[in-house]
Design a protein around this motif. Structure first.
Motif, mmCIF file in Angstrom:
data_model
loop_
_atom_site.group_PDB
_atom_site.id
_atom_site.type_symbol
_atom_site.label_atom_id
_atom_site.label_comp_id
_atom_site.label_asym_id
_atom_site.label_seq_id
_atom_site.Cartn_x
_atom_site.Cartn_y
_atom_site.Cartn_z
ATOM 1 N N LYS A 47 -8.146 34.414 17.089
ATOM 2 C CA LYS A 47 -7.115 35.358 16.638
ATOM 3 C C LYS A 47 -5.926 34.605 16.030
ATOM 4 O O LYS A 47 -5.385 35.025 14.997
ATOM 5 C CB LYS A 47 -6.636 36.243 17.779
ATOM 6 N N ILE A 48 -5.542 33.497 16.642
ATOM 7 C CA ILE A 48 -4.447 32.696 16.093
ATOM 8 C C ILE A 48 -4.815 32.212 14.689
ATOM 9 O O ILE A 48 -4.008 32.302 13.751
ATOM 10 C CB ILE A 48 -4.143 31.497 17.016
ATOM 11 N N ALA A 49 -6.035 31.704 14.537
ATOM 12 C CA ALA A 49 -6.478 31.194 13.241
ATOM 13 C C ALA A 49 -6.560 32.311 12.207
ATOM 14 O O ALA A 49 -6.189 32.124 11.038
ATOM 15 C CB ALA A 49 -7.833 30.508 13.390
ATOM 16 N N ASN A 50 -7.037 33.476 12.631
ATOM 17 C CA ASN A 50 -7.171 34.609 11.702
ATOM 18 C C ASN A 50 -5.801 35.130 11.267
ATOM 19 O O ASN A 50 -5.578 35.402 10.077
ATOM 20 C CB ASN A 50 -7.982 35.715 12.365
ATOM 21 N N ASP A 51 -4.888 35.270 12.210
ATOM 22 C CA ASP A 51 -3.535 35.741 11.879
ATOM 23 C C ASP A 51 -2.816 34.729 10.988
ATOM 24 O O ASP A 51 -2.093 35.111 10.057
ATOM 25 C CB ASP A 51 -2.722 35.979 13.153
ATOM 26 N N ASN A 52 -3.005 33.458 11.268
ATOM 27 C CA ASN A 52 -2.380 32.411 10.454
ATOM 28 C C ASN A 52 -2.876 32.483 9.010
ATOM 29 O O ASN A 52 -2.096 32.318 8.060
ATOM 30 C CB ASN A 52 -2.692 31.041 11.037
ATOM 31 N N PHE A 53 -4.161 32.743 8.845
ATOM 32 C CA PHE A 53 -4.724 32.877 7.496
ATOM 33 C C PHE A 53 -4.052 34.027 6.756
ATOM 34 O O PHE A 53 -3.622 33.874 5.605
ATOM 35 C CB PHE A 53 -6.230 33.124 7.588
ATOM 36 N N TYR A 54 -3.961 35.183 7.400
ATOM 37 C CA TYR A 54 -3.397 36.362 6.736
ATOM 38 C C TYR A 54 -1.933 36.152 6.376
ATOM 39 O O TYR A 54 -1.479 36.548 5.296
ATOM 40 C CB TYR A 54 -3.538 37.585 7.638
ATOM 41 N N THR A 71 -10.173 29.864 0.927
ATOM 42 C CA THR A 71 -11.565 30.158 1.256
ATOM 43 C C THR A 71 -11.696 30.375 2.763
ATOM 44 O O THR A 71 -10.726 30.228 3.522
ATOM 45 C CB THR A 71 -12.484 29.005 0.831
ATOM 46 N N ASN A 72 -12.912 30.703 3.205
ATOM 47 C CA ASN A 72 -13.120 30.896 4.646
ATOM 48 C C ASN A 72 -12.851 29.624 5.448
ATOM 49 O O ASN A 72 -12.632 29.682 6.657
ATOM 50 C CB ASN A 72 -14.525 31.434 4.938
ATOM 51 N N LEU A 73 -12.828 28.463 4.784
ATOM 52 C CA LEU A 73 -12.512 27.222 5.480
ATOM 53 C C LEU A 73 -11.081 27.218 6.013
ATOM 54 O O LEU A 73 -10.777 26.470 6.947
ATOM 55 C CB LEU A 73 -12.728 26.019 4.561
ATOM 56 N N GLY A 74 -10.207 28.029 5.435
ATOM 57 C CA GLY A 74 -8.844 28.120 5.937
ATOM 58 C C GLY A 74 -8.799 28.607 7.377
ATOM 59 O O GLY A 74 -8.028 28.094 8.202
ATOM 60 N N ILE A 75 -9.631 29.585 7.686
ATOM 61 C CA ILE A 75 -9.726 30.093 9.062
ATOM 62 C C ILE A 75 -10.503 29.115 9.938
ATOM 63 O O ILE A 75 -10.088 28.783 11.057
ATOM 64 C CB ILE A 75 -10.409 31.471 9.077
#
Length: 256
Positions: free
Chosen positions: A198-205, A212-216
């Motif tokens: 969730k931290i990684a997903n929120d950080n991406f947004y 790219t998906n590598l960001g998450i």
């Protein structure tokens, strides 16, 4: 609960190159004769053991819905959640993964793992079973040569951290730090810590929505402190289906 995510939102530009507009197709739905000889059908069969399967589509989304309705068994349909990415043509692959993760985390509790696989891959059953059966976070690699114009590079640096390199313009790559090992990514991952995801997903947004998906993925694995919680799995057979010649090669493999 075990959830899997498949992303198939892209416009399939290389797959549809020099094809008349009326004959262009969503890559994962392409077949010559048998409608079950599609990338999406074969991948769904591999994921039957999962409780929910989230498919993120975009390009020709109505065709994806129709295929699932007509070609997928009712038992498997009950596990499938279709999510539409309406930014498939102006944002990169990261937004599709973001939507898939958000769908899972917003709607289900007590998730044990999320397995993510890109929807244009063909992977042998033995290797895929190893991914499914692993009780760790999973990184994968294939045995193809590494070319900068098409490979997603995974390497391990001197601190035992796993890092990714990819050039979305399909140009040269520059690895700027010492490394212990370097691999061609198998573009399939397993996430076991939902709080970190969730931290990684929120950080991406909030910070890198055009990535790219590598960001998450990179953010998530950077957050894992104990590297013993990560398993690296090699894939015996792996094809990234970019062209119709790739598809014909895959079908020959299935027949053998």
């Amino acid at each position: 609960m075990k959830i899997s995510i498949i992303t198939v939102a892209g416009v399939s530009s290389r797959f549809n190159k020099d094809i008349a507009d009326e004959k262009k197709i969503l890559k994962c739905l392409y077949y010559d004769e048998n409608p079950k000889d599609t990338l999406i059908y074969q991948m769904l069969k591999k994921l039957e053991s999962y409780d929910k399967i989230i498919i993120v589509g975009g390009y020709k989304y109505s065709n994806l819905m129709e295929y699932v309705d007509k070609q997928i068994s009712q038992e498997l349909q009950e596990k499938i959640i279709l999510v539409e990415n309406d930014h498939f043509d102006d944002l990169s692959s990261g937004y599709s993964l973001y939507l898939g993760i958000k769908e899972a985390l917003d709607n289900f509790d007590e998730i044990d793992e999320i397995l993510f696989v890109e929807g244009d891959l063909d992977i042998d059953n033995e290797s895929f079973t190893k991914i499914i059966e692993s009780d760790k976070n999973v990184l994968t690699f294939n045995r193809e040569p590494i070319y900068s114009n098409k490979a997603v590079v995974l390497y391990q640096n001197e601190n035992d951290e796993y890092k990714y390199l990819f050039n979305s313009d399909h140009g040269m790559l520059n690895l700027k730090e010492p490394f212990k090992a370097i691999f061609n990514s198998g573009q399939t991952w397993k996430f076991r810590d939902m709080e970190l995801l969730k931290i990684a997903n929120d950080n991406f947004y909030n910070n890198s929505i055009e990535d790219t998906n590598l960001g998450i993925i990179q953010k998530y694995f950077d957050l894992i402190k104990n590297k013993e919680d990560i398993e690296l799995i090699g894939l015996k057979h792996w094809v990234n289906c970019n062209t119709r010649d790739d598809y014909r090669f895959i079908v020959e493999y299935w027949r053998k």
